[in-house]
Write a protein that holds these residues in place. Structure first.
Motif, short mmCIF file in Angstrom:
data_model
loop_
_atom_site.label_atom_id
_atom_site.label_comp_id
_atom_site.label_asym_id
_atom_site.label_seq_id
_atom_site.Cartn_x
_atom_site.Cartn_y
_atom_site.Cartn_z
N LYS A 53 -6.74 1.53 -11.18
CA LYS A 53 -6.07 1.01 -9.99
C LYS A 53 -7.00 0.81 -8.83
CE LYS A 53 -1.03 1.94 -10.88
NZ LYS A 53 -0.07 2.12 -9.74
N ILE A 54 -8.04 1.82 -8.74
CA ILE A 54 -8.90 1.82 -7.48
C ILE A 54 -9.62 0.29 -7.68
CG2 ILE A 54 -10.95 2.73 -6.60
CD1 ILE A 54 -9.81 5.56 -7.21
N SER A 79 -13.81 -10.50 -0.65
CA SER A 79 -13.85 -11.77 -0.79
C SER A 79 -15.17 -12.77 -0.91
CB SER A 79 -13.00 -12.26 0.41
OG SER A 79 -13.84 -12.30 1.40
N VAL A 91 -1.08 4.33 -3.89
CA VAL A 91 -1.00 5.52 -5.02
C VAL A 91 -1.10 6.58 -4.24
CG1 VAL A 91 -2.14 6.71 -6.95
CG2 VAL A 91 -2.11 4.15 -6.89
N ARG A 136 -8.93 -2.30 -9.03
CA ARG A 136 -8.18 -3.84 -8.44
C ARG A 136 -8.16 -3.74 -7.15
NH1 ARG A 136 -2.32 -3.36 -11.05
NH2 ARG A 136 -1.86 -3.56 -8.73
N ILE A 137 -7.91 -2.82 -6.19
CA ILE A 137 -8.12 -2.72 -4.87
C ILE A 137 -9.48 -3.15 -4.49
CG2 ILE A 137 -8.04 -1.28 -3.01
CD1 ILE A 137 -5.63 -0.33 -3.67
N MET A 181 -14.88 3.00 2.30
CA MET A 181 -14.66 1.50 1.78
C MET A 181 -14.92 0.22 2.85
SD MET A 181 -12.09 0.37 -1.33
CE MET A 181 -11.87 -1.17 -1.09
N ASP A 202 1.77 -3.15 0.03
CA ASP A 202 2.39 -3.32 -1.55
C ASP A 202 2.41 -1.95 -2.07
OD1 ASP A 202 2.42 -4.00 -4.21
OD2 ASP A 202 0.56 -5.07 -4.26
N ASN A 224 3.34 -1.32 -5.04
CA ASN A 224 2.86 -1.25 -6.52
C ASN A 224 1.14 -0.79 -6.67
OD1 ASN A 224 5.21 -1.84 -7.69
ND2 ASN A 224 5.03 -3.78 -7.23
N ALA A 225 0.66 -1.23 -5.27
CA ALA A 225 -1.00 -0.87 -5.19
C ALA A 225 -1.09 0.32 -4.57
CB ALA A 225 -1.42 -2.08 -4.79
N MET A 278 -7.59 -6.35 3.28
CA MET A 278 -8.14 -5.40 2.12
C MET A 278 -7.36 -4.22 1.99
SD MET A 278 -11.95 -4.06 3.26
CE MET A 278 -12.26 -4.38 5.06
N GLY A 279 -7.38 -3.49 0.85
CA GLY A 279 -7.06 -2.27 0.60
C GLY A 279 -7.89 -1.12 0.59
N ALA A 280 -7.60 0.17 0.53
CA ALA A 280 -8.70 1.17 0.63
C ALA A 280 -8.26 2.26 -0.33
CB ALA A 280 -8.99 1.52 1.90
N ALA A 281 -9.41 2.79 -1.02
CA ALA A 281 -9.08 3.84 -1.69
C ALA A 281 -9.72 5.11 -0.88
CB ALA A 281 -9.55 3.94 -3.24
N LYS A 330 -10.18 -6.95 -5.06
CA LYS A 330 -9.46 -7.69 -4.09
C LYS A 330 -10.09 -7.75 -2.52
CE LYS A 330 -4.83 -7.40 -3.55
NZ LYS A 330 -3.52 -6.85 -3.48
N GLY A 331 -10.45 -6.60 -2.24
CA GLY A 331 -11.07 -6.22 -1.12
C GLY A 331 -12.52 -6.96 -0.69
N ALA A 345 -13.59 -9.95 5.49
CA ALA A 345 -13.09 -8.75 5.11
C ALA A 345 -12.16 -8.34 6.13
CB ALA A 345 -14.27 -7.63 4.75
N THR A 365 -4.34 5.32 -2.33
CA THR A 365 -4.93 4.05 -2.30
C THR A 365 -3.65 3.17 -1.49
OG1 THR A 365 -3.50 3.17 -4.38
CG2 THR A 365 -6.16 3.92 -4.52
N VAL A 366 -4.11 2.33 -0.54
CA VAL A 366 -3.30 1.78 0.17
C VAL A 366 -3.83 0.10 0.08
CG1 VAL A 366 -2.51 3.50 1.83
CG2 VAL A 366 -4.25 2.11 2.36
N SER A 367 -2.71 -0.63 0.25
CA SER A 367 -3.13 -2.36 0.15
C SER A 367 -2.01 -2.98 1.08
CB SER A 367 -3.38 -2.79 -1.13
OG SER A 367 -3.64 -4.12 -1.01
#
Ligand SMILES: Cc1cc2nc3c(=O)[nH]c(=O)nc-3n(C[C@H](O)[C@H](O)[C@H](O)COP(=O)(O)OP(=O)(O)OC[C@H]3O[C@@H](n4cnc5c(N)ncnc54)[C@H](O)[C@@H]3O)c2cc1C
Lengths: 485, 65
Positions: free
Chosen positions: B55-56, B65, A452, B58-59, A376, A447, A449-450, A409-412, B62-63, A404, A430-432
């Motif tokens: 959920k994915i 920009s 998983v 949403r991330i 990602m 976070d 909550n984000a 940014m998070g990643a799945a 957000k990633g 970026a 997922t981490v953010s």
């Protein structure tokens, strides 16, 4: 007319080239230089490694798609960059060597206005004696390696069918290797296939890793909400291993492999060995070893690249203690720190430091994971580099409309744990943000909550869905640009 | 077949005892039968598929920009 050269056609380079051409259109030229004539969806190599997908399901030829997009494609590898030109050529250029076809072996200098270095990692098997598919272990880092791994796996299965016990060793093959996630999925897929064949009683599967704790994954671990608790990925990972009868060796820096024997040093300073019949160990990663020269042909490689061969960009490389690390150390636009028309998205950029805490054995050997750069962020950074270059070319203003940072940014990451539409499993993680931000999230670094961490059949479906979605996107099928990275 | 208490003891003594305690693999949480059931339950996992995709996304959004 401006000319943009993209080096590499992996997740990052291919994304960058596709968006560059889409935004810049016919007025400007986009050239892709890459030695492999195929695009490969690397995450699915895991399934090639257990015979669930064929090589042709994870790759496709690049020339057809580049022809359609009117991108000039050269099947060659970059050898050096002259960012100021030289005494004969006034413009910046890249020296390339063709690797196939009539031109194989021929050298050429290709001039550019903007350069995107998306050459990813060199699989540095040489850094560990005896490691690699030509020597004593297998790998799943590319489709041909994964196919070879499957051939070797089948041999072990045959021996188990004859009643012979087999030792499987999976993990990291260097004290500072990264990509634990890929090795983790391979271990789980191997366990799943063996279980399906009802041969688990003859298989001893061991995980070996340079992580301080399991579940570190080179990103300092993470915390997830589960069953009314906030728990560490250490518990999550150990639980999956224990359930699948996988033993583990952690804090281990592998330094030598002999046929059926791995040598490693532990953080405690002990030198140990572990036997195996089948071993899949991820090598250390390095840059591709591209050189750089100035106008007078002086070697300026160290001005453009870090010692490990990755490109220096807009990160803060000042050496700092672990406690002083900040998300602001991480790059935002991936512009070379030396030349403002060169960019390095994906794995090709030099990270400012690791994400995991650096740890040394009592003998002074650094044993900890290098920072991972998963699909990602590789895709996202490729895209924003393309958008920024296109904006600079079109507007004439050297500004960055898109950023970026891995600290924002998070990643799945979907970890396959068994391939089947009805009984398969996948761990969805997922981490953010990717790099923990201890200022913003003082308790967990991210976070929660984000973040998983879930295992189930849905994870397998998602991983399979992503496989088809990303291949659709990479092939430039209808509405490809609407699909996220 | 009903195994008497005596024969159970004889069989048990003949078996090599495996002490699992004090090994790393002994301590992590192990899923119960019901957890394993829900992991592959089609309808529940379909719901999870939608939820996790959300959920994915949403991330992902957000990633960018
Ligand atoms: C087995 C495995 C499983 C993975 N699974 C996942 C997953 O489930 N999810 C996830 O998010 N990530 C996963 N990853 C990580 C992901 O594959 C990488 O993040 C991603 O491939 C990096 O993209 P990249 O474009 O930077 O590099 P690469 O994909 O390595 O591409 C580099 C490109 O550069 C070319 N090149 C090399 N040398 C030169 C040169 N000298 N000149 C020009 N071109 C050159 C190469 O041919 C290639 O086309 C996995 C990785 C592995 C190995």
């Amino acid at each position: 007319m401006a000319r943009v050269i993209v080096l590499g056609a992996g997740i990052s380079g291919h994304t960058a080239a596709s968006f560059l051409k889409k935004i810049l259109g016919k007025k400007h030229e986009v050239i892709v230089i890459s030695p492999n004539s195929y695009y490969q969806w690397v995450p699915s190599n895991i399934w090639v490694g257990v015979g669930k997908m064929s090589i042709d399901q994870v790759r496709f030829k690049l020339d057809k798609i580049y022809k359609k997009w009117k991108i000039d494609y050269k099947q060659a590898k970059a050898i050096s960059i002259n960012p100021e030109g030289n005494q004969d050529i006034s413009k910046p250029f890249v020296s390339i060597q063709y690797v196939a076809g009539e031109k194989a072996g021929t050298l050429e200098n290709v001039e550019y206005d903007y350069l995107v270095n998306a050459t990813g990692p060199k699989l540095n098997f040489e850094a560990t004696e005896g490691l690699g598919p030509d020597k004593n272990t297998v790998s799943v880092c590319s489709y041909d390696h994964a196919s070879h791994a499957y051939t070797e796996f089948k041999k072990s299965v045959e021996l188990m069918k004859q009643g012979k016990k087999q030792k499987f060793l999976i993990g990291t093959g260097h004290a500072m290797a990264t990509c634990q996630g890929a090795a983790f999925e391979y271990a789980l897929n191997i366990a799943y296939e063996i279980k399906k064949l009802k041969l688990s009683h003859l298989a001893e599967i061991t995980w070996i890793s340079n992580e301080y704790e399991l579940g570190d994954f080179g990103m300092s671990g993470a915390f997830v909400k589960r069953g009314g608790y906030v728990m560490s990925t250490k518990i999550f990972t150990e639980s999956i291993f224990a359930e699948n009868n996988v033993n583990w060796i952690k804090r281990a820096g592998v330094y030598k492999v002999e046929p059926n024997k791995v040598y490693y040093e532990t953080l405690a300073g002990e030198y140990k060995t572990v036997d195996f019949d089948f071993a899949m160990l991820i090598p250390g990663f390095a840059g591709q070893g591209i050189k750089a020269y100035d106008k007078t042909n002086q070697d300026i490689t160290s001005k453009l690249f870090a010692a490990n061969g990755f490109m220096l960009v807009d990160a803060d490389y000042t050496p700092k203690d672990f406690e002083d690390w900040s998300i602001d150390d991480w790059p935002e636009n991936y512009q070379s720190s030396a030349y403002n028309n060169i960019f390095a998205p994906g794995i090709a950029f030099a990270p400012p430091h690791s994400i995991s805490k650096p740890t040394k054995s009592t003998n002074g050997t650094a044993i900890f994971p290098a920072p991972p750069r998963t699909g990602m962020p590789s895709g996202v950074t490729g895209k924003i580099v393309a958008q920024n270059i296109a904006h600079i070319i079109k507007s004439g203003k050297h500004e960055f409309k898109h950023t970026a940072s891995m600290g924002r940014m998070g990643a799945a990451c979907i970890i396959s744990a068994g391939y089947s539409m009805t009984r398969g499993l996948g761990a969805t993680m997922t981490v953010s943000p990717i790099v923990p931000d201890w200022e913003k999230y003082p308790q967990w670094g991210r976070d929660v909550n984000a973040t998983v961490g879930e295992i189930g059949l849905a994870g397998h479906w998602i991983k399979l869905f992503l496989h088809y979605m990303f291949i659709h996107k990479a092939k430039g099928y209808p509405f490809w640009w609407l699909l996220p990275e | 077949m009903r195994v008497s208490h005596l024969s159970f003891n004889i069989i048990y003594k003949q078996m090599k005892t495996v002490v699992r305690n004090y090994k790393d693999e002994y301590y992590p949480p192990i899923p119960t039968k019901s957890t394993k059931f829900w992991r592959v339950s089609f309808i529940y996992q379909f719901y999870k598929f939608l939820k996790l995709n959300f959920k994915i996304m949403r991330i992902v959004v957000k990633g960018h920009s």
